[in-house]
Design a protein around this motif. Structure first.
Motif, PDB file in Angstrom:
ATOM      1  N   SER A 196      -7.160  13.137  14.220  1.00  0.00           N
ATOM      2  CA  SER A 196      -6.283  14.027  13.278  1.00  0.00           C
ATOM      3  C   SER A 196      -5.005  14.375  13.514  1.00  0.00           C
ATOM      4  CB  SER A 196      -6.704  15.269  13.064  1.00  0.00           C
ATOM      5  OG  SER A 196      -7.937  15.550  13.429  1.00  0.00           O
ATOM      6  N   GLN A 197      -4.373  14.045  14.378  1.00  0.00           N
ATOM      7  CA  GLN A 197      -3.173  13.720  14.528  1.00  0.00           C
ATOM      8  C   GLN A 197      -2.189  12.425  13.917  1.00  0.00           C
ATOM      9  OE1 GLN A 197      -2.123  14.378  18.445  1.00  0.00           O
ATOM     10  NE2 GLN A 197      -1.447  16.417  18.246  1.00  0.00           N
ATOM     11  N   ARG A 198      -3.022  11.050  14.237  1.00  0.00           N
ATOM     12  CA  ARG A 198      -2.613  10.130  13.679  1.00  0.00           C
ATOM     13  C   ARG A 198      -2.555   9.669  12.201  1.00  0.00           C
ATOM     14  NH1 ARG A 198      -3.221   3.884  14.693  1.00  0.00           N
ATOM     15  NH2 ARG A 198      -2.530   3.674  13.290  1.00  0.00           N
ATOM     16  N   ILE A 199      -4.486  10.437  11.111  1.00  0.00           N
ATOM     17  CA  ILE A 199      -4.401  10.413  10.251  1.00  0.00           C
ATOM     18  C   ILE A 199      -3.066  10.959   9.728  1.00  0.00           C
ATOM     19  CG2 ILE A 199      -6.204  11.387   8.268  1.00  0.00           C
ATOM     20  CD1 ILE A 199      -7.677  10.176  10.134  1.00  0.00           C
ATOM     21  N   SER A 200      -2.732  12.306  10.011  1.00  0.00           N
ATOM     22  CA  SER A 200      -2.010  12.931   9.328  1.00  0.00           C
ATOM     23  C   SER A 200      -0.668  12.460   8.623  1.00  0.00           C
ATOM     24  CB  SER A 200      -2.119  14.658  10.146  1.00  0.00           C
ATOM     25  OG  SER A 200      -2.654  15.633   9.999  1.00  0.00           O
ATOM     26  N   SER A 201      -0.198  11.978  10.532  1.00  0.00           N
ATOM     27  CA  SER A 201       1.246  10.749  10.008  1.00  0.00           C
ATOM     28  C   SER A 201       1.289  10.576   9.157  1.00  0.00           C
ATOM     29  CB  SER A 201       1.324  10.579  11.392  1.00  0.00           C
ATOM     30  OG  SER A 201       0.812   9.812  11.921  1.00  0.00           O
ATOM     31  N   ILE A 202       0.479   9.147   9.290  1.00  0.00           N
ATOM     32  CA  ILE A 202       0.766   8.287   8.549  1.00  0.00           C
ATOM     33  C   ILE A 202      -0.122   8.969   6.613  1.00  0.00           C
ATOM     34  CG2 ILE A 202      -1.569   6.479   6.823  1.00  0.00           C
ATOM     35  CD1 ILE A 202      -2.510   6.074  10.110  1.00  0.00           C
ATOM     36  N   LEU A 203      -0.608  10.142   6.005  1.00  0.00           N
ATOM     37  CA  LEU A 203      -0.128  10.868   4.951  1.00  0.00           C
ATOM     38  C   LEU A 203       1.077  11.520   5.439  1.00  0.00           C
ATOM     39  CD1 LEU A 203      -4.149  13.022   5.489  1.00  0.00           C
ATOM     40  CD2 LEU A 203      -3.633  10.712   3.833  1.00  0.00           C
ATOM     41  N   LEU A 204       1.137  12.608   5.777  1.00  0.00           N
ATOM     42  CA  LEU A 204       3.228  12.732   5.370  1.00  0.00           C
ATOM     43  C   LEU A 204       4.083  10.671   5.150  1.00  0.00           C
ATOM     44  CD1 LEU A 204       3.343  15.506   8.561  1.00  0.00           C
ATOM     45  CD2 LEU A 204       2.777  15.528   5.792  1.00  0.00           C
ATOM     46  N   GLU A 205       3.485  10.072   5.949  1.00  0.00           N
ATOM     47  CA  GLU A 205       4.403   8.893   5.692  1.00  0.00           C
ATOM     48  C   GLU A 205       4.186   8.605   3.973  1.00  0.00           C
ATOM     49  OE1 GLU A 205       6.870   6.197   6.269  1.00  0.00           O
ATOM     50  OE2 GLU A 205       7.135   7.370   7.210  1.00  0.00           O
TER      51      GLU A 205
END
Length: 172
Positions: free
Chosen positions: A92-101
């Motif tokens: 979840s953290q990895r997906i969220s960070s990619i989406l925020l980028e």
């Protein structure tokens, strides 16, 4: 032509009328009271697993231990399955960070970001099989199963829906 227009309007009105009535076609069960009680008892028995068949629209009643053995046999095939190296919160953290980028670079807007972000409490994926009763199997074994991994409401569910939206038509 006006005649075709009137006919299509009548068909549309009739369709809306039929669909607006709940359970219009299934007003009663086709099972007797005894059969209904037996089905409820079977569903609550942990030794019995009931699954829809892979083909043909039938239901299959299986011995749970044989069904689990078939599932474990499929999951033990390292060519197709491997244990995840990270937990759901890490994904979840990895997906969220990619989406925020992606959002910060204006590749996706705020509404798209909100849709794609993982749920706050993602559901674990569920593995199950649909029995292939049309394939040969022995009397002491469960039928081979078509593997399914349900991703509904997992951390990657909404991203998968977006990908399917674009790739789905190409697959059809």
């Amino acid at each position: 032509p006006p005649k075709f227009l009137r006919l299509s309007q009548k068909v549309l009105a009739l369709t809306r009328s039929v669909l607006s009535k709940p359970h219009c076609c299934f007003s009663h069960s086709n099972l007797s009271t005894t059969e209904t009680h037996a089905l409820e008892a079977a569903r609550s028995d942990p030794a019995i697993t009931i699954r829809p068949a892979d083909k043909g629209g039938r239901w299959v009643v299986l011995d749970t231990s044989r069904y689990r053995a078939e599932c474990l046999q499929q999951l033990s095939n390292a060519h197709f399955y491997r244990p995840l190296s990270a937990t759901s919160p890490q994904h979840s953290q990895r997906i969220s960070s990619i989406l925020l980028e992606l959002h910060s670079r204006n590749f996706i807007n705020k509404k798209e970001l909100q849709f794609l972000l993982p749920p706050s409490l993602p559901r674990p994926r569920k593995f199950y099989t649909l029995p292939k009763i049309h394939k040969p199997f022995g009397p002491q074994e469960a039928p081979p199963g078509r593997p399914i991994v349900s991703d509904v409401e997992s951390e990657s569910y909404h991203v998968g829906k977006l990908i399917e939206f674009f790739l789905g038509p190409l697959a059809r």
